[in-house]
Design a protein around this motif. Sequence first.
Motif, PDB file in Angstrom:
ATOM      1  N   LYS A   1      -0.049   3.850   9.973  1.00 21.10           N
ATOM      2  CA  LYS A   1      -0.538   4.952  10.809  1.00 21.10           C
ATOM      3  C   LYS A   1      -0.162   4.774  12.278  1.00 21.10           C
ATOM      4  O   LYS A   1      -0.230   5.731  13.050  1.00 21.10           O
TER       5      LYS A   1
ATOM      6  N   THR B   1      -6.659   3.522   4.019  1.00 22.69           N
ATOM      7  CA  THR B   1      -6.487   4.813   4.681  1.00 22.69           C
ATOM      8  C   THR B   1      -6.136   4.678   6.158  1.00 22.69           C
ATOM      9  O   THR B   1      -5.517   5.578   6.726  1.00 22.69           O
ATOM     10  N   ASP B   2      -6.513   3.585   6.802  1.00 30.92           N
ATOM     11  CA  ASP B   2      -6.218   3.370   8.215  1.00 30.92           C
ATOM     12  C   ASP B   2      -5.318   2.148   8.375  1.00 30.92           C
ATOM     13  O   ASP B   2      -5.568   1.270   9.198  1.00 30.92           O
TER      14      ASP B   2
ATOM     15  N   SER C   1     -10.411   0.319   6.440  1.00 28.40           N
ATOM     16  CA  SER C   1     -10.811   1.352   5.479  1.00 28.40           C
ATOM     17  C   SER C   1     -10.087   1.266   4.141  1.00 28.40           C
ATOM     18  O   SER C   1      -9.814   2.280   3.511  1.00 28.40           O
TER      19      SER C   1
ATOM     20  N   ASP D   1       0.828  -1.199   0.000  1.00 25.10           N
ATOM     21  CA  ASP D   1       0.000   0.000   0.000  1.00 25.10           C
ATOM     22  C   ASP D   1       0.869   1.258   0.000  1.00 25.10           C
ATOM     23  O   ASP D   1       0.790   2.091   0.908  1.00 25.10           O
TER      24      ASP D   1
ATOM     25  N   GLY E   1       1.492   7.547   4.339  1.00 23.83           N
ATOM     26  CA  GLY E   1       1.450   8.738   5.173  1.00 23.83           C
ATOM     27  C   GLY E   1       2.843   9.145   5.609  1.00 23.83           C
ATOM     28  O   GLY E   1       3.830   8.934   4.910  1.00 23.83           O
TER      29      GLY E   1
ATOM     30  N   ASN F   1      -0.608   4.942   0.558  1.00 24.63           N
ATOM     31  CA  ASN F   1      -1.274   5.323   1.798  1.00 24.63           C
ATOM     32  C   ASN F   1      -0.368   5.211   3.014  1.00 24.63           C
ATOM     33  O   ASN F   1      -0.847   5.037   4.129  1.00 24.63           O
TER      34      ASN F   1
ATOM     35  N   THR G   1      -4.289  10.075  13.720  1.00 26.36           N
ATOM     36  CA  THR G   1      -4.481   8.959  12.788  1.00 26.36           C
ATOM     37  C   THR G   1      -4.410   7.657  13.575  1.00 26.36           C
ATOM     38  O   THR G   1      -3.953   7.636  14.730  1.00 26.36           O
TER      39      THR G   1
END
Length: 491
Positions: free
Chosen positions: A90, A85-86, A82, A37, A42, A40, A98
């Motif tokens: 995070k 996104t999560d 999600s 991923d 972050g 995403n 987050t």
Amino acid sequence: MKKTLSLILSALLVAGMSVAAMAWEKGVDYLVLEEADPDNLGDLYGDMYPGSLDWDWAECTTGQLLKGTVIAGTDGTSHCWSNGTDNAAKAFDGDTSTFFDPYAANTNSWCGMILDQAYELTEIRIMPRESWLSRMVGAAVQGSNNGVDWVDIVYVTGVTEAPAGYDYHAFTPTTNADYVAYYSDYGIEQPDFSTYWVGSGSYMYYRYVNLEGVHGDLADIELYGNPAPATEVTADMATVILTSDLENFYEEVEVTESAAVVTEGSIEGTVIGGGGAYSDTASYAMAFDGDAATFYDPKSAGPKCFTGIQTAEPYALTEVKIMPRADQFARTEGATIQGSNDGATWTTLAEYTIDDVLAAESEQTFIAKTITDTNGYTMFRYVSNGAQHGDVAEVCFYGAPAAAASAPVEEPVVEEAPVAEEPVVEEVVEEVVEEEVVVEETVEEVVEEVVEEAPAAEEVVEEAPQTFDFGVIAAVAALVSAAGYALSKKR
């Protein structure tokens, strides 16, 4: 001698294949976030990490802050709720707004890291997800050196939140007076988080996972430690995780103060349950209140959560009726009716398949099943096998008093009397001598085939999946043995 060596290497080959089958495989048992991923990730290990320093926590002096390759557990489907996104990254971004939200409430969903070598932890700082502090109960930080055998380092069994509310939890192997003083400045009595430090050792892999089937959300985690020789995990060290299934329930059955409403002669009993409900308005008793508008909504899908009744004497069921939740008829697929006399071991009496689900345009009504098991039980439950969430509006059990089912008894192992072996040994020896020449001819033919196929074996090794491939090593050893055996024959 040569035959003995060949047999030993063949045994190693079999053992190597068994080990390879148990290996920790990337993409099957775990995911590497930078590969799975990348869009995403972050602010992974960014300037905000470690986030505890922004919360007035002093720097850790008993070990260095550990950083590695972020990984996440998976059951082959997903690892976070999600869709990216999560994700697990995070939990390592230093941003407490987050959070990592696991895909499922089980031990397949976790976040962790692979380090450059083995480290022994000296401190762990954990920030739970805001507004979901209770999801930290049952959380554990575990270490491993093979990805298969995990050892509990920290296991949170009681605390649900830091004394000051939404704040970091600091876990150390022994009581840390500085942390007690930190909260004393605010007039708060700090609990001794060292009581949750339950293990030790030096490991290359670490993960944060919930062992009690709670969803396990996590805002941030920081690991501190020092390099040390890798610990060899023994059987008594490895964490054994007992997960409730359709045959076994490993937790305490909850007995409520509610009595089941009798419907058209249904069995009387006290409402029981396990695993919890999604909300207070969808509790265990809602399935036995005689009201089609209310319903039991399990806290999570699967055998961990159920509702049922306990009777004063054993009953044998003859029929069961369930009414699906209004506008959620599909959720009865996989519903299972079971009986028990101890609350731990359960016997299936009836199952509801997709063919039993009411059509969407149908009226809400009972779905009946006939039961043929004549054994008596004092506990009956409605539980989902996990095919659907398992909501149900009403459950009614029908039957009559009967003798309680006896617990299964294991048959004792009886050793057979020894048999005279002298005549048998003589016959076997004669047969082996007669077959000696045939064995030599067979081996020569097999050796020639193995030598010719050696290049093809090399191609298979290059395409092998990324695992701890002890099986390949053993296979090469076996080929070397076979070649040596061929040379001995030619001499």
